[in-house]
Design a protein around this motif. Sequence first.
Motif, short mmCIF file in Angstrom:
data_model
loop_
_atom_site.label_atom_id
_atom_site.label_comp_id
_atom_site.label_asym_id
_atom_site.label_seq_id
_atom_site.Cartn_x
_atom_site.Cartn_y
_atom_site.Cartn_z
N GLY A 1 -27.94 36.20 -18.06
CA GLY A 1 -26.66 36.62 -17.47
C GLY A 1 -26.10 35.52 -16.59
O GLY A 1 -26.39 34.34 -16.76
N ALA B 1 -26.82 33.30 -3.68
CA ALA B 1 -26.64 33.90 -5.00
C ALA B 1 -27.97 33.84 -5.74
O ALA B 1 -28.67 32.83 -5.69
CB ALA B 1 -25.57 33.15 -5.79
N GLU C 1 -31.87 43.73 -13.44
CA GLU C 1 -31.70 42.62 -14.40
C GLU C 1 -33.04 41.96 -14.72
O GLU C 1 -33.28 41.55 -15.85
CB GLU C 1 -30.71 41.60 -13.86
CG GLU C 1 -29.28 42.08 -13.84
CD GLU C 1 -28.76 42.46 -15.23
OE1 GLU C 1 -29.04 41.71 -16.19
OE2 GLU C 1 -28.09 43.49 -15.34
N MET D 1 -25.86 36.19 -9.64
CA MET D 1 -25.40 37.43 -9.01
C MET D 1 -24.91 37.14 -7.59
O MET D 1 -25.71 37.02 -6.67
CB MET D 1 -26.52 38.46 -9.05
CG MET D 1 -26.86 38.90 -10.47
SD MET D 1 -28.39 39.81 -10.60
CE MET D 1 -29.44 38.53 -11.31
N GLY E 1 -30.17 45.64 -7.68
CA GLY E 1 -29.37 45.10 -8.78
C GLY E 1 -30.08 43.94 -9.48
O GLY E 1 -30.09 43.85 -10.71
N VAL E 2 -30.69 43.07 -8.70
CA VAL E 2 -31.44 41.95 -9.27
C VAL E 2 -32.69 42.46 -9.98
O VAL E 2 -33.02 42.00 -11.08
CB VAL E 2 -31.82 40.92 -8.18
CG1 VAL E 2 -32.63 39.78 -8.77
CG2 VAL E 2 -30.58 40.39 -7.48
N ASP F 1 -22.55 38.05 -4.21
CA ASP F 1 -22.05 39.18 -3.42
C ASP F 1 -22.85 40.47 -3.58
O ASP F 1 -22.30 41.55 -3.44
CB ASP F 1 -20.57 39.45 -3.74
CG ASP F 1 -19.70 38.25 -3.43
OD1 ASP F 1 -20.01 37.54 -2.46
OD2 ASP F 1 -18.72 38.02 -4.17
N LEU F 2 -24.13 40.36 -3.87
CA LEU F 2 -24.96 41.56 -3.89
C LEU F 2 -25.48 41.83 -2.49
O LEU F 2 -25.73 40.92 -1.72
CB LEU F 2 -26.16 41.37 -4.83
CG LEU F 2 -25.88 41.37 -6.32
CD1 LEU F 2 -27.19 41.19 -7.09
CD2 LEU F 2 -25.20 42.64 -6.77
N ALA G 1 -30.18 34.15 -9.31
CA ALA G 1 -30.09 34.03 -10.77
C ALA G 1 -31.48 34.19 -11.37
O ALA G 1 -32.48 33.86 -10.74
CB ALA G 1 -29.50 32.67 -11.16
#
Length: 141
Positions: free
Chosen positions: A52, A32, A67, A55, A63-64, A57-58, A34
């Motif tokens: 946030g 995961a 963010e 993250m 996506g990271v 299950d990416l 972060a």
Amino acid sequence: MRINQGCFSFLPDLDDTQIAAQIGYCLRQHWAVAIEFTDDPHPRNTYWSMWGLPMFDLADAAGVMHELRACREANPEHYVRVNAFDSTKGWETVRMSFIVQRPTKEPGFRLIRQETSGRNLRYTLESYAVTAATEGARYAG
């Protein structure tokens, strides 16, 4: 003075392509990811503010990176780091952590030596940043 913490800290700063490659590696390990930020990078300050939630299950680093860009825009003069957590054994273990943004000016720390009883010495790290300033304003100016 350059703050050296985490993986890659003695290398030149990673660009976004290299950061995405490291995040991709973390995701392939099922870790995961972060994002955290702070304006107090003291080595004993392990509790940075989280951007946030971690993250889970990416499958794609995009996506990271999205963010990360949002965190950088909201905190332009803060330290930002990426952490990767391994929860496969049932506990959260940081497997990788690296700084992805630094303030424009890094004043660093000074070592303060204090002589105590019995010729003992105590050492303390003190930030050159204005630590009396409020959070978020330590590196302004």
